[in-house]
Write a protein that holds these residues in place. Structure first.
Motif, PDB file in Angstrom:
ATOM      1  N   LEU A 284       0.823  -1.210   0.000  1.00 39.10           N
ATOM      2  CA  LEU A 284       0.000   0.000   0.000  1.00 39.10           C
ATOM      3  C   LEU A 284       0.861   1.265   0.000  1.00 39.10           C
ATOM      4  N   GLU A 285       1.974   1.195   0.743  1.00 39.81           N
ATOM      5  CA  GLU A 285       2.848   2.360   0.799  1.00 39.81           C
ATOM      6  C   GLU A 285       3.464   2.627  -0.570  1.00 39.81           C
ATOM      7  N   ASN A 286       3.863   1.548  -1.204  1.00 41.03           N
ATOM      8  CA  ASN A 286       4.425   1.626  -2.542  1.00 41.03           C
ATOM      9  C   ASN A 286       3.429   2.270  -3.511  1.00 41.03           C
ATOM     10  N   ARG A 287       2.197   1.823  -3.407  1.00 44.20           N
ATOM     11  CA  ARG A 287       1.155   2.366  -4.287  1.00 44.20           C
ATOM     12  C   ARG A 287       0.878   3.838  -4.008  1.00 44.20           C
TER      13      ARG A 287
ATOM     14  N   VAL B 271       1.026   9.563  -5.705  1.00 43.00           N
ATOM     15  CA  VAL B 271       1.439  10.953  -5.551  1.00 43.00           C
ATOM     16  C   VAL B 271       2.095  11.420  -6.853  1.00 43.00           C
ATOM     17  N   ASN B 272       2.947  10.560  -7.361  1.00 39.80           N
ATOM     18  CA  ASN B 272       3.613  10.790  -8.627  1.00 39.80           C
ATOM     19  C   ASN B 272       2.598  11.008  -9.755  1.00 39.80           C
ATOM     20  N   PHE B 273       1.609  10.143  -9.739  1.00 40.67           N
ATOM     21  CA  PHE B 273       0.548  10.161 -10.747  1.00 40.67           C
ATOM     22  C   PHE B 273      -0.171  11.504 -10.753  1.00 40.67           C
ATOM     23  N   GLY B 274      -0.583  11.949  -9.583  1.00 49.28           N
ATOM     24  CA  GLY B 274      -1.288  13.230  -9.473  1.00 49.28           C
ATOM     25  C   GLY B 274      -0.484  14.360 -10.091  1.00 49.28           C
ATOM     26  N   GLY B 275       0.830  14.353  -9.835  1.00 42.72           N
ATOM     27  CA  GLY B 275       1.700  15.398 -10.375  1.00 42.72           C
ATOM     28  C   GLY B 275       1.764  15.388 -11.887  1.00 42.72           C
ATOM     29  N   SER B 276       2.003  14.208 -12.472  1.00 41.29           N
ATOM     30  CA  SER B 276       2.192  14.194 -13.924  1.00 41.29           C
ATOM     31  C   SER B 276       0.879  14.436 -14.669  1.00 41.29           C
TER      32      SER B 276
END
Ligand code: C2E
Ligand code: SIN
Ligand code: SIN
Ligand code: FE
Length: 386
Positions: free
Chosen positions: A7-10, A15-20
């Protein structure tokens, strides 16, 4: 991996996803980006994003078949995707072929064998369904409850990005059309192939901007704003604009005002595009060495957009026939641009021009065919799939 670690990995990936996702404004590229990321985050084989088309009551998605991109369409209410869109509910299916809501058409088309499906509605901020997210063939078994939560979260993160891109797309198309019509109005008096000329200015400017490494958004701004650079010619009398021979000094003084008129017509606009166009119209005859008109701006005082369009404009004007001059060979025009390096033109812009000269030449050759103005508009608008 323990469940907590997973879950932490996801979470990190999310977070990365939201940015890009918030940065991409091109709808097709955004959808590809989302699909790629979903595959990584959910560890599945495939992800499709279906977008609602309210006009036809269908959902569309892009699929890649070998090297070709095709659009597939599913009627609202039909198939897994259509069910999710009409009910607004998530469907988590272990074996698609055992589910009679599943339509096999897409598998038939792609040769893909769908097993598990997780499909969630894509809702905008006001809760309206704008599409469906579909993840397929989870690696190592069907999708679980965590996956459902994650895909719902991704879907809500993606929705605003998708809506923005859609908005940007429709805005740009209508803006482009308005701009084209304005530009044509300004130029049809003194030029024979207005559509080709405007297209050249637009393409050359965009190529040079790309050559300079400007961000995509700026490249697009220049592409669409540059055709308006001479809009101020609407204020110039026929006797001057259409004079077959050389202008007298007085006449040229009058002619120079087309820059000021252009800036006046375009200034104080809300849209970024028209603000760029205003700078271009006002400053495209400034010279890098500070001896241009109307304001004798120098070097970096001249907006970068205008420094770019200035090179594109002169190159195109030289290669074209005018009432007052015959057309030049493109190689001779290129030499002229080089000679004016640091004098009329910004050395960085000249360097970028030289770098993309091969592409500019291709565009130039393409423009020799005849075209009419209105089909030209539609062709352009379709080609630039914003
Ligand atoms: P345009 O025809 O679109 O030309 C744009 C710019 O391309 C010119 O800006 C100039 O920098 C360059 N250019 C065009 N033709 C030549 C050429 O034969 N030799 C050289 N060295 N450069 C060229 P410029 O000079 O500020 O002129 C702005 C506009 O004023 C022109 O736009 C055109 O509409 C008009 N114009 C300029 N000179 C004359 C002229 O002698 N007769 C007429 N009728 N119009 C002129
Ligand atoms: C369906 O919605 O029934 C099939 C969708 C797909 O295969 O992508
Ligand atoms: C234009 O040509 O004026 C804009 C459309 C394009 O060529 O990208
Ligand atoms: Fe001009």
């Amino acid at each position: 991996m323990t469940r907590a670690e997973e879950l932490e990995n996801r979470l990190k990936l999310l977070v990365n996803f939201g940015g890009s996702v918030s940065k991409e404004t091109n709808l097709n590229r955004l959808l590809e980006l989302i699909a790629e990321q979903v595959k990584t985050i959910l560890v599945c084989d495939r992800c499709s994003v279906f977008i609602m088309d309210r006009q036809t009551n269908e959902l569309w998605s892009k699929v890649t078949l070998g090297l070709q991109h095709t659009e597939i369409r599913v009627p609202f209410g039909k198939g897994i995707v259509g069910h999710v869109a009409s009910s607004g509910l998530t469907l988590n299916i272990q074996d698609a072929y055992q589910d009679d809501r599943f339509t096999h058409d897409i598998d038939r088309l792609t040769g893909y064998r769908t097993r598990s499906i997780l499909a969630v509605p894509l809702k905008n901020v006001s809760g309206h369904i704008i599409g469906v997210f579909e993840a397929m063939n989870k690696v190592g078994g069907p999708f679980n409850v965590d996956d459902e939560g994650i895909l719902q979260l991704i879907s809500s993160l993606a929705a605003s990005g998708i809506e923005n891109a859609q908005l940007y797309e429709s805005l740009s198309k209508s803006q482009l059309e308005t701009i084209y019509r304005l530009a044509v109005t300004a130029e049809y008096r003194d030029q024979q192939d207005t559509a080709i000329h405007l297209r050249h200015i637009s393409e050359y400017s965009a190529l040079i901007a790309q050559g300079l490494g400007l961000p995509e958004r700026e490249v697009e701004n220049i592409r669409y704003a540059s055709p308006l650079h001479d809009i101020g010619k609407v204020g110039i009398a026929d006797a001057i604009l259409l004079k077959p021979g050389k202008l007298t000094p007085e006449e040229f003084e009058e002619m120079k005002k087309h820059t000021v008129y252009g800036a006046k017509i375009l200034c104080n606009a809300e849209s970024t595009l028209l603000q760029v166009a205003c700078k271009v119209a006002g400053s495209h005859h400034e010279r890098f060495d500070g001896t241009g008109y109307p304001a004798r701006l120098k070097a970096e005082q001249i907006p970068i957009y205008a420094r770019i369009v200035s090179v594109a404009d002169v190159f195109d004007a030289l290669c074209a026939q005018r009432v007052y001059k015959p057309k030049w060979d493109p190689q001779k025009a290129r030499e002229y641009i080089m000679e004016e390096n640091g004098k009329a033109f910004d050395p960085n812009v000249v360097q970028a021009f030289d770098r993309v000269f091969g592409d500019i030449l291709k565009m130039h050759a393409l423009g020799d065919g005849k075209s009419t103005i209105i089909p030209g508009i539609h062709r352009e608008m379709n080609r630039h799939n914003f």
